[in-house]
Design an enzyme around this catalytic site. Structure first.
Site, PDB file in Angstrom:
ATOM      1  N   ASP A  90       3.800 -29.436  -8.538  1.00 46.82           N
ATOM      2  CA  ASP A  90       3.754 -29.454  -7.082  1.00 46.82           C
ATOM      3  C   ASP A  90       4.995 -28.744  -6.535  1.00 46.82           C
ATOM      4  O   ASP A  90       6.094 -28.955  -7.048  1.00 46.82           O
ATOM      5  CB  ASP A  90       3.740 -30.925  -6.646  1.00 46.82           C
ATOM      6  CG  ASP A  90       3.265 -31.056  -5.225  1.00 46.82           C
ATOM      7  OD1 ASP A  90       3.677 -30.217  -4.400  1.00 46.82           O
ATOM      8  OD2 ASP A  90       2.472 -31.977  -4.956  1.00 46.82           O
ATOM      9  N   HIS A 175       0.549  -3.348   1.334  1.00 44.15           N
ATOM     10  CA  HIS A 175       0.154  -2.493   0.208  1.00 44.15           C
ATOM     11  C   HIS A 175      -0.258  -1.086   0.653  1.00 44.15           C
ATOM     12  O   HIS A 175      -0.310  -0.173  -0.163  1.00 44.15           O
ATOM     13  CB  HIS A 175      -0.896  -3.169  -0.693  1.00 44.15           C
ATOM     14  CG  HIS A 175      -2.296  -3.110  -0.201  1.00 44.15           C
ATOM     15  ND1 HIS A 175      -2.819  -4.007   0.690  1.00 44.15           N
ATOM     16  CD2 HIS A 175      -3.316  -2.266  -0.484  1.00 44.15           C
ATOM     17  CE1 HIS A 175      -4.084  -3.712   0.926  1.00 44.15           C
ATOM     18  NE2 HIS A 175      -4.416  -2.659   0.230  1.00 44.15           N
ATOM     19  N   LYS A 179       0.199   3.082  -1.077  1.00 44.25           N
ATOM     20  CA  LYS A 179      -0.930   3.970  -1.383  1.00 44.25           C
ATOM     21  C   LYS A 179      -0.462   5.412  -1.397  1.00 44.25           C
ATOM     22  O   LYS A 179       0.184   5.870  -0.452  1.00 44.25           O
ATOM     23  CB  LYS A 179      -2.031   3.818  -0.328  1.00 44.25           C
ATOM     24  CG  LYS A 179      -2.854   2.554  -0.479  1.00 44.25           C
ATOM     25  CD  LYS A 179      -4.011   2.579   0.525  1.00 44.25           C
ATOM     26  CE  LYS A 179      -4.738   1.258   0.538  1.00 44.25           C
ATOM     27  NZ  LYS A 179      -6.011   1.277  -0.165  1.00 44.25           N
ATOM     28  N   GLU A 213     -14.906  -1.986   6.605  1.00 41.89           N
ATOM     29  CA  GLU A 213     -15.363  -2.576   5.343  1.00 41.89           C
ATOM     30  C   GLU A 213     -16.763  -3.122   5.553  1.00 41.89           C
ATOM     31  O   GLU A 213     -17.041  -3.726   6.602  1.00 41.89           O
ATOM     32  CB  GLU A 213     -14.446  -3.721   4.924  1.00 41.89           C
ATOM     33  CG  GLU A 213     -13.042  -3.269   4.564  1.00 41.89           C
ATOM     34  CD  GLU A 213     -12.141  -4.451   4.229  1.00 41.89           C
ATOM     35  OE1 GLU A 213     -11.825  -4.620   3.052  1.00 41.89           O
ATOM     36  OE2 GLU A 213     -11.767  -5.191   5.148  1.00 41.89           O
ATOM     37  N   HIS A 237      -1.164  -2.815   8.038  1.00 41.59           N
ATOM     38  CA  HIS A 237      -1.657  -1.580   7.413  1.00 41.59           C
ATOM     39  C   HIS A 237      -1.831  -0.447   8.435  1.00 41.59           C
ATOM     40  O   HIS A 237      -1.398   0.685   8.231  1.00 41.59           O
ATOM     41  CB  HIS A 237      -3.015  -1.804   6.743  1.00 41.59           C
ATOM     42  CG  HIS A 237      -3.019  -2.875   5.684  1.00 41.59           C
ATOM     43  ND1 HIS A 237      -1.895  -3.248   4.996  1.00 41.59           N
ATOM     44  CD2 HIS A 237      -4.027  -3.630   5.184  1.00 41.59           C
ATOM     45  CE1 HIS A 237      -2.217  -4.198   4.124  1.00 41.59           C
ATOM     46  NE2 HIS A 237      -3.504  -4.454   4.220  1.00 41.59           N
TER      47      HIS A 237
HETATM   48  C1  BG6 Z   1      -5.917  -6.717   2.665  1.00 38.16           C
HETATM   49  C2  BG6 Z   1      -6.682  -7.578   3.633  1.00 38.16           C
HETATM   50  O1  BG6 Z   1      -4.563  -6.648   3.026  1.00 38.16           O
HETATM   51  O2  BG6 Z   1      -6.482  -5.401   2.669  1.00 38.16           O
HETATM   52  C3  BG6 Z   1      -8.149  -7.619   3.291  1.00 38.16           C
HETATM   53  O3  BG6 Z   1      -6.146  -8.903   3.598  1.00 38.16           O
HETATM   54  C4  BG6 Z   1      -8.701  -6.211   3.145  1.00 38.16           C
HETATM   55  O4  BG6 Z   1      -8.876  -8.334   4.277  1.00 38.16           O
HETATM   56  C5  BG6 Z   1      -7.824  -5.385   2.225  1.00 38.16           C
HETATM   57  O5  BG6 Z   1     -10.007  -6.315   2.603  1.00 38.16           O
HETATM   58  C6  BG6 Z   1      -8.273  -3.930   2.172  1.00 38.16           C
HETATM   59  O6  BG6 Z   1      -7.468  -3.206   1.291  1.00 38.16           O
HETATM   60  P1  BG6 Z   1      -7.917  -1.777   0.769  1.00 38.16           P
HETATM   61  O7  BG6 Z   1      -6.778  -1.310  -0.084  1.00 38.16           O
HETATM   62  O8  BG6 Z   1      -9.171  -2.008  -0.027  1.00 38.16           O
HETATM   63  O9  BG6 Z   1      -8.160  -0.909   1.976  1.00 38.16           O
END
Ligand code: BG6
Length: 467
Positions: A90, A175, A179, A213, A237
């Site tokens: 925990d 992230h 890329k 998406e 992003h």
């Molecule tokens: C994530 C989100 O940060 O990015 C998700 O939390 C999303 O909801 C994802 O699906 C998309 O990432 P990518 O790299 O596939 O565009």
């Protein structure tokens, strides 16, 4: 001395949330690729509340790799699994933290990466617990997005983290910054002489960014209810993509010089008037597990942003994001002004169409120039032709974002992570729209979001459908 030389490579990777969704979908497949390339040389210690043994944990990692990697090499999977240890306990129990410290001591670790693949509300507790056993003094912390829920909570989180770790030990993951396709925006803009002269309000009519998406929230309903599209991807992003498309060339290779240019873009954005944002929710979202039956959380958001700089004043930046849409794609379209009519065209046809530069930032990343060329036949008029490059075909496979970011965190390189002021400023820009959320418009899955998004468009503009 280079920035890299000034930092110390980490000697252990500690994964909080090691049994969770992110570890399964992204982190283990990324670690597998690093192991395959011989780039991984640290023990990996998972910390999780689940009642799992080391073997359960290793099996889970192997399953995650099998699910994502095409024909994984069993020797590589085995080598990776041998690096894994699990500390089960925990987070509220001091024994968990003592046990983590003992494990790191056993590995003779002097600099660990603490990766928070956990829900945002647990970040500060984990950071505080690390401090309680003085592990903050021998590690750096990686924090997943969203960083806070709004300006105030982001400031508070920064305050807590700074009381435990210095800024150069705080790695805020977005992230998209990892890329290749997003970094390419900067390289492409400033290494092609034909681009830069037109990259401003004199030539650019509008910029449009779409992240769409087809999937819904896919079992992440409970998480998504706490965030929604604006906090999940728009604030991070998409704002980073805007910064890379809009910024001036960084004046040097230091991390701070790149981040300074992002900061200038965010600082010159006007706070978003809620009237310039449209929110939507796909029909069926309210029936997803973990979602309230009367939820007003958006699964779609579109906005018209303004960057009030010498370069961009007056150019609309249309940004939209959504789940349950007609295609999966991330694309940025820069549209130039229309040329005048071709007076030498005897047939007196309309003016040539507008050039566009379309960057594909998701799968099949690449760039398409929509140009004009002479229509075959007797007349001197033009029609659109596409000049298209697929970067994988032209340049070969690149690494996934999480592979690069895990490598950077281990090496201590902050360049592809978000800085405190930039995170706070993006929240500040969006804050008016968070404080006074616009109404939710329903849309059917497979559409391009609610029709209301069209009201954001100006001067006869339209939304582009991704390639
Ligand atoms: C994530 C989100 O940060 O990015 C998700 O939390 C999303 O909801 C994802 O699906 C998309 O990432 P990518 O790299 O596939 O565009």
């Amino acid at each position: 001395m280079t920035e890299r030389a000034a930092t110390q490579d980490a000697d252990a990777l500690v994964l909080f949330g090691a049994t969770g969704d992110l570890a399964k979908r992204k982190l283990f497949p990324a670690l597998y690729q690093m192991e395959r390339r011989g780039e991984l040389n640290v023990p990996i210690i998972g910390v999780a509340r689940s009642e799992w043994t080391d073997d359960d944990f290793r099996n889970r990692a192997a399953e995650a790799i099998d699910a994502v990697v095409d024909e994984p090499d069993p020797d590589v999977s085995k080598a990776l699994c041998e690096r894994l240890d699990l500390i089960q306990g925990d987070y509220a129990d001091t024994a968990t933290w003592e046990s983590l410290r003992e494990t790191l001591d056993r590995h003779d670790s002097k600099m660990a990466v603490f990766y928070m693949a956990i829900p945002p509300e647990a970040f500060d507790d984990v950071a505080t617990a690390l401090e309680s056993v003085k592990l903050n003094e021998r590690g750096r912390i990686v924090v997943e997005k969203p960083f806070g829920r709004d300006l105030e909570s982001a400031r508070e989180l920064n305050r807590i983290l700074h009381s435990i770790f210095p800024e150069d030990k705080i790695f805020r993951i977005d992230h998209y910054l990892g890329k290749e396709s997003v970094e390419d925006l900067l390289v492409f803009r400033f290494s092609n002489m034909l681009i830069e002269p037109v990259w401003n309000r004199h030539y650019v009519r509008s910029v449009q960014i779409t992240m769409s998406e087809t999937i819904g929230v896919e079992g992440r309903g409970a998480f998504y209810e706490g965030v929604g599209a604006i906090r999940d991807v728009f604030q991070n992003h998409l704002m980073q993509v805007v910064a890379f498309l809009a910024m001036e060339p960084p004046v040097g290779h230091q991390t701070a010089q790149l981040r300074d240019e992002s900061a200038k873009v965010f600082n010159s954005m006007k706070p978003l008037d809620p009237a310039n944002m449209v929110r939507g929710q796909y029909v069926g979202y309210r029936n997803e597990d973990g979602v309230a039956p009367d939820s007003a959380v958006e699964t779609f958001a579109a906005a018209r942003l303004e960057i009030d700089s010498w370069r961009w004043a007056g150019v609309p930046w249309y940004v939209r994001v959504g789940k349950g849409l007609a295609a999966t794609a991330t694309e940025a379209v820069v549209e130039l002004h229309q040329p005048p009519r071709l007076l030498f065209d005897e047939a007196g046809g309309p003016a040539p169409g507008r050039n566009q530069i379309r960057f594909r930032l998701g799968s099949h990343d690449g760039v398409t120039f929509a140009l004009q060329a002479k229509t075959p036949g007797p007349n001197l008029d033009s029609q659109e032709v596409d000049v298209d490059v697929d970067f994988v075909a032209a340049l070969g496979e690149r690494q996934e974002a999480y592979e690069r970011l895990l490598g950077d965190a281990i090496a201590g390189s902050l360049r592809r992570f978000a800085r405190e002021d930039n995170v706070e400023r993006t929240w500040e820009v969006l804050q008016p729209a968070l404080d006074s959320p616009s109404p939710i418009h329903p849309y059917f899955k497979g559409a391009w979001g609610p029709d209301a998004a069209d009201t954001l468009l100006r001067n006869g503009d339209h939304w582009y459908l991704p390639d």
